[in-house]
Design an enzyme around this catalytic site. Structure first.
Site, PDB file in Angstrom:
ATOM      1  N   LYS A  84       0.792  -1.720  -0.301  1.00  0.00           N
ATOM      2  CA  LYS A  84      -0.093   0.148   0.209  1.00  0.00           C
ATOM      3  C   LYS A  84       0.598   1.269  -0.007  1.00  0.00           C
ATOM      4  O   LYS A  84       1.973   1.270   0.244  1.00  0.00           O
ATOM      5  CB  LYS A  84      -0.822   0.155   0.898  1.00  0.00           C
ATOM      6  CG  LYS A  84      -0.491   0.359   2.399  1.00  0.00           C
ATOM      7  CD  LYS A  84       0.270   1.360   3.305  1.00  0.00           C
ATOM      8  CE  LYS A  84       0.415   2.303   4.667  1.00  0.00           C
ATOM      9  NZ  LYS A  84       1.721   2.507   5.454  1.00  0.00           N
ATOM     10  N   VAL A 107      11.686  -4.019   2.213  1.00  0.00           N
ATOM     11  CA  VAL A 107      11.108  -4.865   3.443  1.00  0.00           C
ATOM     12  C   VAL A 107      11.225  -3.584   4.461  1.00  0.00           C
ATOM     13  O   VAL A 107      12.301  -1.773   4.484  1.00  0.00           O
ATOM     14  CB  VAL A 107      11.965  -5.508   4.357  1.00  0.00           C
ATOM     15  CG1 VAL A 107      11.746  -5.626   5.699  1.00  0.00           C
ATOM     16  CG2 VAL A 107      11.817  -6.706   3.386  1.00  0.00           C
ATOM     17  N   ALA A 140       9.847  -0.077   4.279  1.00  0.00           N
ATOM     18  CA  ALA A 140       9.971   0.789   3.630  1.00  0.00           C
ATOM     19  C   ALA A 140       8.803   1.464   3.416  1.00  0.00           C
ATOM     20  O   ALA A 140       8.538   2.534   2.847  1.00  0.00           O
ATOM     21  CB  ALA A 140       9.328   0.177   2.107  1.00  0.00           C
ATOM     22  N   ALA A 162       3.794  -1.346   4.500  1.00  0.00           N
ATOM     23  CA  ALA A 162       3.441  -2.539   4.752  1.00  0.00           C
ATOM     24  C   ALA A 162       2.749  -3.799   4.280  1.00  0.00           C
ATOM     25  O   ALA A 162       2.497  -4.520   4.727  1.00  0.00           O
ATOM     26  CB  ALA A 162       1.628  -2.299   4.708  1.00  0.00           C
ATOM     27  N   GLY A 203       4.492  -6.448   5.557  1.00  0.00           N
ATOM     28  CA  GLY A 203       4.644  -7.406   6.319  1.00  0.00           C
ATOM     29  C   GLY A 203       3.115  -7.909   6.913  1.00  0.00           C
ATOM     30  O   GLY A 203       2.128  -8.869   6.667  1.00  0.00           O
ATOM     31  N   ASP A 220      -2.443  -1.708  10.289  1.00  0.00           N
ATOM     32  CA  ASP A 220      -2.515  -2.326   9.133  1.00  0.00           C
ATOM     33  C   ASP A 220      -3.472  -3.269   8.345  1.00  0.00           C
ATOM     34  O   ASP A 220      -4.216  -3.047   6.926  1.00  0.00           O
ATOM     35  CB  ASP A 220      -1.409  -1.585   8.228  1.00  0.00           C
ATOM     36  CG  ASP A 220      -1.424   0.143   8.753  1.00  0.00           C
ATOM     37  OD1 ASP A 220      -1.676   0.259   9.171  1.00  0.00           O
ATOM     38  OD2 ASP A 220       0.132  -0.015   7.527  1.00  0.00           O
TER      39      ASP A 220
HETATM   40  P1  ATP Z   1       4.127  -0.318   7.373  1.00  0.00           P
HETATM   41  O1  ATP Z   1       4.049   0.070   6.518  1.00  0.00           O
HETATM   42  O2  ATP Z   1       3.114  -1.276   8.061  1.00  0.00           O
HETATM   43  O3  ATP Z   1       4.760   1.250   9.108  1.00  0.00           O
HETATM   44  P2  ATP Z   1       6.506  -1.395   6.981  1.00  0.00           P
HETATM   45  O4  ATP Z   1       6.459  -1.231   5.296  1.00  0.00           O
HETATM   46  O5  ATP Z   1       7.224   0.103   6.692  1.00  0.00           O
HETATM   47  O6  ATP Z   1       5.299  -1.198   7.475  1.00  0.00           O
HETATM   48  P3  ATP Z   1       7.560  -3.894   6.587  1.00  0.00           P
HETATM   49  O7  ATP Z   1       8.067  -4.515   5.683  1.00  0.00           O
HETATM   50  O8  ATP Z   1       6.089  -3.867   6.774  1.00  0.00           O
HETATM   51  O9  ATP Z   1       7.825  -2.315   7.534  1.00  0.00           O
HETATM   52  O10 ATP Z   1       8.880  -4.502   7.581  1.00  0.00           O
HETATM   53  C1  ATP Z   1       8.705  -4.238   9.282  1.00  0.00           C
HETATM   54  C2  ATP Z   1      10.056  -5.437  10.291  1.00  0.00           C
HETATM   55  O11 ATP Z   1       9.120  -6.164  10.394  1.00  0.00           O
HETATM   56  C3  ATP Z   1      10.644  -5.489   9.168  1.00  0.00           C
HETATM   57  O12 ATP Z   1      12.207  -4.692   9.866  1.00  0.00           O
HETATM   58  C4  ATP Z   1      10.723  -7.079   9.754  1.00  0.00           C
HETATM   59  O13 ATP Z   1      11.765  -7.183  10.492  1.00  0.00           O
HETATM   60  C5  ATP Z   1       9.392  -7.111  10.748  1.00  0.00           C
HETATM   61  N1  ATP Z   1       9.027  -8.526   9.988  1.00  0.00           N
HETATM   62  C6  ATP Z   1       7.974  -9.404  10.000  1.00  0.00           C
HETATM   63  N2  ATP Z   1       7.246 -10.252   9.459  1.00  0.00           N
HETATM   64  C7  ATP Z   1       7.927  -9.427   8.328  1.00  0.00           C
HETATM   65  C8  ATP Z   1       6.936  -9.604   6.637  1.00  0.00           C
HETATM   66  N3  ATP Z   1       6.019 -10.871   6.972  1.00  0.00           N
HETATM   67  N4  ATP Z   1       7.560  -8.694   5.644  1.00  0.00           N
HETATM   68  C9  ATP Z   1       8.109  -8.186   6.187  1.00  0.00           C
HETATM   69  N5  ATP Z   1       8.637  -7.597   7.089  1.00  0.00           N
HETATM   70  C10 ATP Z   1       8.567  -8.732   8.425  1.00  0.00           C
END
Ligand code: ATP
Length: 299
Positions: A8, A100, A102, A105, A107, A141
């Protein structure tokens, strides 16, 4: 069974307060984009005859991610396995394409896809609303990732109003090769003084979408977490500048960053800015994406 777990972007993200439990009160406009992890689910029928829940085995193409309880997708599977006492064993593979940590969302999207997938695979009969109730226990989320498409989100991000679909805009997404922790960004935000912040106009952003006045959407883009993340990540501002000075109608950091996207009325122009960004070398070329917007019914 293969399921797409879509990333997203935030077209709007405002913080309006903080609850006693530490959660922030948010007002967001969230949009799924056509960049996705692929979740593969395969089950082995239970053979041992005991009542223990089955074994959950997770594999992931991204070696830096945990494959146990530390992975939110694993926790999503265990939640349903425990509630429904599922005794079959399951193999879940995540083909990770979403950058990741980034602000995309990734995860949460994986966890949502696992909830949707296990519900379907084992015929649990849960409605989307019932899946969302379970998902929010794992992450704010996740309900949006289950609902998909485009939505307004209030509360801690879990009170959702679907918003139809935006047409006629192309997204150019750039994910700098640095991780930003969501918790770090919110902590930084909490240190800011209120007078330093100009809050985005979420009401007018939502109104522009609801009135299908999509040409006005770019001018109302806004994310208060830019105040928290950009000072330590100046590449975000540089990428926004490159996008805006080359014809983007609007450009914004997504979530807690560091991903940045530009919205383009002209898809060819977006493709040219892809090349410019790649030549500038601020973001590795394999972390720049030209993506479409995902409509509501994604499963
Ligand atoms: P958001 O936008 O919801 O704040 P994000 O995109 O910034 O999330 P994610 O990629 O969801 O961040 O990952 C955040 C942390 O979650 C990572 O540092 C990772 O170690 C942990 N994590 C656990 N499971 C997962 C997964 N399936 N995919 C990505 N990260 C994961």
């Amino acid at each position: 069974m293969d399921i797409r777990a879509y990333a997203k972007i935030n077209l709007g993200l405002d913080i309006t307060g903080k609850r006693e439990n530490g959660y922030h009160e948010l007002r967001m406009i969230m949009q799924q984009i056509d960049l996705y992890d692929v979740i593969t689910i395969e089950a082995e029928p239970e053979v041992s005859g005991n009542d223990d829940i089955g074994t959950i085995t997770l594999t992931c193409s991204e070696p830096s991610l945990p494959t146990d309880e530390g992975n939110i997708a694993y926790r999503a599977a265990r939640l349903l396995f425990e509630e429904f006492r599922i005794t079959d064993s399951i193999d879940i593979n995540i083909e990770k394409n979403i950058p990741v940590a980034a602000g995309l969302a990734g995860g949460s999207a994986d966890a949502a896809a696992v909830l949707v997938g296990i519900n379907e695979y084992f015929g649990l009969g849960l409605s989307d609303e019932e899946l969302m109730e379970r998902g929010v226990r794992l992450g704010a989320d996740i309900p949006f990732c289950i609902m998909g498409g485009l939505a307004y989100a209030g509360g801690i991000g879990d009170e959702l109003v679907p918003l139809g679909a935006i047409e006629g805009l192309t997204v150019l997404l750039a994910a700098p090769d640095t991780a930003v922790s969501t918790k770090w960004a919110y902590d930084r935000y909490d240190e800011l003084k209120e007078e330093e912040i100009i809050h985005p106009d979420i009401d007018n952003l939502r109104a522009a979408i609801e009135m299908e006045d999509f040409g006005c959407v770019p001018e109302f883009l806004g994310n208060v977490l830019e105040y928290a993340t950009i000072p330590d990540n100046p590449d975000i501002a540089r990428i926004k500048d490159v996008m805006m000075s080359n014809g983007a109608a609007g450009a914004l950091m997504s979530g807690s960053g560091p991903s940045v996207y530009g919205l383009f009325v002209d898809a060819d122009r977006a493709a040219r800015v892809f090349d410019i960004l790649a030549e500038e070398g601020i973001v590795p070329e394999d972390r720049i994406y030209l993506v479409g917007l995902v409509g509501g019914d994604w499963t």
